[in-house]
Scaffold this motif. Sequence first.
Motif, mmCIF file in Angstrom:
data_model
loop_
_atom_site.group_PDB
_atom_site.id
_atom_site.type_symbol
_atom_site.label_atom_id
_atom_site.label_comp_id
_atom_site.label_asym_id
_atom_site.label_seq_id
_atom_site.Cartn_x
_atom_site.Cartn_y
_atom_site.Cartn_z
ATOM 1 N N ALA A 248 13.523 23.914 51.761
ATOM 2 C CA ALA A 248 13.413 25.246 51.148
ATOM 3 C C ALA A 248 14.403 26.242 51.720
ATOM 4 N N SER A 249 14.876 26.023 52.946
ATOM 5 C CA SER A 249 15.766 26.994 53.586
ATOM 6 C C SER A 249 17.194 26.927 53.056
ATOM 7 N N ILE A 250 17.540 25.863 52.341
ATOM 8 C CA ILE A 250 18.890 25.730 51.782
ATOM 9 C C ILE A 250 18.849 26.133 50.311
ATOM 10 N N VAL A 251 19.528 27.240 49.998
ATOM 11 C CA VAL A 251 19.493 27.788 48.646
ATOM 12 C C VAL A 251 20.914 28.028 48.159
ATOM 13 N N GLN A 252 21.053 28.154 46.853
ATOM 14 C CA GLN A 252 22.369 28.413 46.271
ATOM 15 C C GLN A 252 22.593 29.919 46.238
ATOM 16 N N CYS A 253 23.726 30.356 46.802
ATOM 17 C CA CYS A 253 24.055 31.777 46.821
ATOM 18 C C CYS A 253 25.245 32.091 45.924
ATOM 19 N N ASN A 291 22.754 35.196 41.830
ATOM 20 C CA ASN A 291 21.916 34.696 42.919
ATOM 21 C C ASN A 291 21.521 35.771 43.929
ATOM 22 N N THR A 292 21.895 37.012 43.670
ATOM 23 C CA THR A 292 21.643 38.084 44.630
ATOM 24 C C THR A 292 20.158 38.274 44.904
ATOM 25 N N GLU A 293 19.351 38.352 43.853
ATOM 26 C CA GLU A 293 17.921 38.598 44.039
ATOM 27 C C GLU A 293 17.241 37.443 44.765
ATOM 28 N N THR A 294 17.677 36.209 44.496
ATOM 29 C CA THR A 294 17.103 35.055 45.185
ATOM 30 C C THR A 294 17.396 35.116 46.676
ATOM 31 N N ILE A 295 18.630 35.466 47.031
ATOM 32 C CA ILE A 295 19.002 35.558 48.446
ATOM 33 C C ILE A 295 18.235 36.683 49.120
ATOM 34 N N LYS A 296 18.149 37.832 48.482
ATOM 35 C CA LYS A 296 17.402 38.950 49.067
ATOM 36 C C LYS A 296 15.937 38.577 49.276
ATOM 37 N N HIS A 297 15.375 37.885 48.313
ATOM 38 C CA HIS A 297 13.978 37.465 48.423
ATOM 39 C C HIS A 297 13.783 36.539 49.620
#
Length: 306
Positions: A248-253, A291-297
């Motif tokens: 879960a800690s690896i996300v697309q930015c 992907n901004t909102e996903t990273i901020k979340h």
Amino acid sequence: MINQILNNTLKSSLFVLLFLALVQPFGIDRMQEGRIAFILGESLLAAVVIFLSSLAAAYIYNIRCVSEASPYTFLKITATEITLITLSLGAALLCYNGWFHEGDLFIYWHDNDGTLTLWPWLTMCLYVAIISLFVFLFHTFEYRTKKLKNELNEVRAINMLLEQRQQKLSDEENEKACDSKDEDNSQNLVTIEGQGINASLTINPANIIYVESMANYADICYIADNKTRHTTLRITLKQIRASLEDTASIVQCHRAFLVNINFVVAMSTRNQGYQLQLFGIEKQIPVSRANTETIKHNLLVDRLSS
């Protein structure tokens, strides 16, 4: 939203009032009496039309706060507002001029022979459009300033949380390392299979810092033996995401980047968008708008709940 529309209406109306008082178009400079009443009347009329047009544009695009809208949405709303204001205010001012000077609302809508004509209305619309252009430039500057201010405040809040969490995360990792030093960690490993002979990487996903896509290749940056290392595989980012879907800690930015949010130490904003600073890495990792909102979340919510 109403408060913001009222605030913008007041600013725009004051601009119109100053413009009429200083430039004195529409024959105001030739008026012998009633000049002040005429200017105040046109300014009040402009305020009503601007408010209703702004309210209509906000309703059409279902926007609660224009300053939080994306630049594209802001341009659409503003273009709609200017169109509505130009057409309706042009008609309203033409009627007002006819009533004030001749006592007939529709006298300027007709030629001398009584034929209906749109040229006076189109001319008035042109004047209104020119004035609206200056108002648009002012609101664009104001929107940009507010948006940058909001982004900077948000980045400061995120960086403050990141700074507070760095030591805690470091302590937690040290405790985990001590508790698991005699355990078999093979169950935590995943194998990323690339194309070609011996083109694979077996690694603990928690040690991956970021992954950068380069056409059909991917550069995997990770920590091994307390050193930062890179391995390049012939593999797509989509395939790597599938291999790491349980992490879960690896996300697309960004369309070309995956990032491990546990390595993020700071976030910054530039003209081209947000960027991430990772632990031990000089390279700035871009964050795309999608992907901004996903990273901020993940940076705010997930870290606060961990």
